[in-house]
Design a protein around this motif. Structure first.
Motif, PDB file in Angstrom:
ATOM      1  N   TYR A  31       9.250 -10.607  -5.759  1.00  0.00           N
ATOM      2  CA  TYR A  31       8.282 -11.745  -6.481  1.00  0.00           C
ATOM      3  C   TYR A  31       6.892 -11.856  -6.433  1.00  0.00           C
ATOM      4  CZ  TYR A  31       7.502 -14.073  -1.794  1.00  0.00           C
ATOM      5  OH  TYR A  31       6.736 -14.310  -0.656  1.00  0.00           O
ATOM      6  N   ASN A 151      11.145 -14.690   7.974  1.00  0.00           N
ATOM      7  CA  ASN A 151       9.845 -15.349   7.567  1.00  0.00           C
ATOM      8  C   ASN A 151      10.410 -17.117   7.658  1.00  0.00           C
ATOM      9  OD1 ASN A 151      10.051 -12.839   6.105  1.00  0.00           O
ATOM     10  ND2 ASN A 151       7.809 -13.183   5.906  1.00  0.00           N
ATOM     11  N   GLU A 176       0.984 -10.017  10.967  1.00  0.00           N
ATOM     12  CA  GLU A 176       0.549 -11.321  10.033  1.00  0.00           C
ATOM     13  C   GLU A 176       1.190 -12.470  10.156  1.00  0.00           C
ATOM     14  OE1 GLU A 176       1.672 -10.106   5.962  1.00  0.00           O
ATOM     15  OE2 GLU A 176       3.611  -9.260   6.606  1.00  0.00           O
ATOM     16  N   ASN A 181      -1.885 -13.604   5.762  1.00  0.00           N
ATOM     17  CA  ASN A 181      -2.559 -12.471   6.802  1.00  0.00           C
ATOM     18  C   ASN A 181      -3.337 -12.880   7.559  1.00  0.00           C
ATOM     19  OD1 ASN A 181      -2.406 -10.995   3.404  1.00  0.00           O
ATOM     20  ND2 ASN A 181      -1.663  -9.770   5.268  1.00  0.00           N
ATOM     21  N   GLY A 202      -2.063  -8.578   1.285  1.00  0.00           N
ATOM     22  CA  GLY A 202      -2.239 -10.030   0.441  1.00  0.00           C
ATOM     23  C   GLY A 202      -3.376  -9.585  -0.511  1.00  0.00           C
ATOM     24  N   ILE A 203      -3.424 -10.419  -1.787  1.00  0.00           N
ATOM     25  CA  ILE A 203      -4.195 -10.345  -2.575  1.00  0.00           C
ATOM     26  C   ILE A 203      -5.459 -11.039  -2.201  1.00  0.00           C
ATOM     27  CG2 ILE A 203      -5.040 -10.602  -5.054  1.00  0.00           C
ATOM     28  CD1 ILE A 203      -2.704  -8.679  -4.888  1.00  0.00           C
ATOM     29  N   THR A 204      -5.449 -11.978  -1.486  1.00  0.00           N
ATOM     30  CA  THR A 204      -6.525 -12.813  -0.791  1.00  0.00           C
ATOM     31  C   THR A 204      -6.985 -11.809   0.221  1.00  0.00           C
ATOM     32  OG1 THR A 204      -4.802 -14.620  -1.217  1.00  0.00           O
ATOM     33  CG2 THR A 204      -7.114 -15.098  -0.119  1.00  0.00           C
TER      34      THR A 204
HETATM   35  N1  PLP Z   1       2.007 -12.160   4.151  1.00  0.00           N
HETATM   36  C1  PLP Z   1       3.125 -12.289   3.746  1.00  0.00           C
HETATM   37  C2  PLP Z   1       4.328 -12.134   4.703  1.00  0.00           C
HETATM   38  C3  PLP Z   1       3.265 -13.311   2.658  1.00  0.00           C
HETATM   39  O1  PLP Z   1       4.273 -14.046   2.268  1.00  0.00           O
HETATM   40  C4  PLP Z   1       1.893 -13.729   2.046  1.00  0.00           C
HETATM   41  C5  PLP Z   1       1.897 -14.727   0.797  1.00  0.00           C
HETATM   42  O2  PLP Z   1       3.011 -15.296   0.588  1.00  0.00           O
HETATM   43  C6  PLP Z   1       0.751 -13.137   2.316  1.00  0.00           C
HETATM   44  C7  PLP Z   1       0.787 -12.440   3.394  1.00  0.00           C
HETATM   45  C8  PLP Z   1      -0.718 -13.359   1.370  1.00  0.00           C
HETATM   46  O3  PLP Z   1      -0.515 -12.574   0.408  1.00  0.00           O
HETATM   47  P1  PLP Z   1      -1.526 -13.133  -1.003  1.00  0.00           P
HETATM   48  O4  PLP Z   1      -2.806 -13.230  -0.632  1.00  0.00           O
HETATM   49  O5  PLP Z   1      -1.193 -12.106  -1.956  1.00  0.00           O
HETATM   50  O6  PLP Z   1      -0.642 -14.568  -1.360  1.00  0.00           O
END
Ligand code: PLP
Length: 281
Positions: A31, A151, A176, A181, A202-204
């Motif tokens: 997802y 989680n 994380e 993150n 993470g994309i962020t």
């Molecule tokens: N790590 C985990 C386990 C996550 O579930 C998420 C986001 O839901 C992230 C890191 C951050 O990812 P993103 O910045 O892509 O939302």
């Protein structure tokens, strides 16, 4: 609400999910969550690429071209008139009689729909408490899998202890958060766990690291210990829906003076600027 169901956009009431969908029975799918700012999907390309990567890693062939998925998401945002919010997107392996192994011919199911807007401005402003917990997840945390049991167990634990996030430790090192993150600032250097199989990249996180490089801020992609975490100058978490949130207390220990730090503030501002620039195109 309009829902993307494979390549069609339907009313939610028209959508039915089969009880033998492997996503439902096994969590067999992957997802994404994409943020929408002013009607525009932020970092859509990166999210769709990560969806395809996660799918490839579990040998799930997405039957729709990447370009078409992006166009469908844009249509979904428009048809739901989403201004600010996020889009949830998942693909499951499809419907088959329940057994662990699968026939590669079954048809995957892509679903996407808008999530209700969640206002995180207060937590961004005030900072949050976190707990630490052992990272008991599997060893492919780089895949954005639907399987989120640990989680959610540990996020619930944090929630019941009045904390916003659980910071996970594997062999004593910070990996994380349960859904974010983690970044640690010490002596003007920003630490974060390297992108390997122990974390979701993470994309962020990716966007921020690019920004830190541009600004020539000191970054170390290396794991740190719990002691280092608790003695940090500043700690913050990042994710699509939270953006950048200061962590001011961990396991009842104040980080520095227990207030959001100035570096985190600078990073929050820089991220807001980055979003503005990107959505301006
Ligand atoms: N790590 C985990 C386990 C996550 O579930 C998420 C986001 O839901 C992230 C890191 C951050 O990812 P993103 O910045 O892509 O939302």
């Amino acid at each position: 609400m309009k829902v993307l169901f494979n390549s069609e956009i339907l009313e939610k009431s028209e959508v039915t999910i089969d009880m033998e969908d492997r996503g439902y029975q096994f969590g067999d799918g992957v997802y994404e969550v994409v943020n929408v700012y002013n009607g525009i999907a932020f970092t859509l390309v990166e999210h769709v690429d990560r969806l395809y990567r996660s799918a490839e890693e579990i040998r799930l062939n997405i039957p729709i071209e990447r370009e078409e998925v992006k166009q469908l998401i844009v249509r979904l945002i428009n048809e739901n008139s989403v201004k600010n919010g996020s889009i949830y997107l998942q693909i499951t392996r499809g419907v088959a009689p329940r057994k662990h192994q699968y026939d590669s011919k079954i048809k995957p199911l892509l679903i996407a729909y808008p999530l209700p807007f969640s206002d995180v401005s207060d937590v961004q402003q005030q900072g949050v408490k976190a707990i630490t917990a052992e990272d008991l997840r599997w060893l492919r945390c780089d895949i954005k899998s639907l399987n989120l049991l640990y989680n959610i167990m540990i996020k619930q634990e944090a929630h019941e202890q009045g904390a916003y996030e659980a910071i996970l430790l594997r062999d004593g090192q910070v990996t994380e958060g349960s859904s974010s993150n983690i970044f640690i600032v010490k002596d003007d250097t920003i630490y974060t766990h390297p992108a390997n199989n122990y974390i979701l990249n993470g994309i962020t996180r990716i966007k921020l690291l690019q920004l830190f490089h541009q600004k020539e801020w000191k970054i170390k992609e290396q794991p740190v210990s719990k002691q280092f975490l608790l003695n940090a100058d500043e700690v913050f978490l990042t994710s699509t829906t939270n953006e950048v949130v200061p962590i001011t207390m961990i396991d009842e220990v104040k980080i520095n003076d227990g207030k959001p730090g100035s570096f985190t503030r600078k990073i929050q501002q820089a991220f807001t600027e980055l979003v503005k620039e990107e959505i301006r195109g």
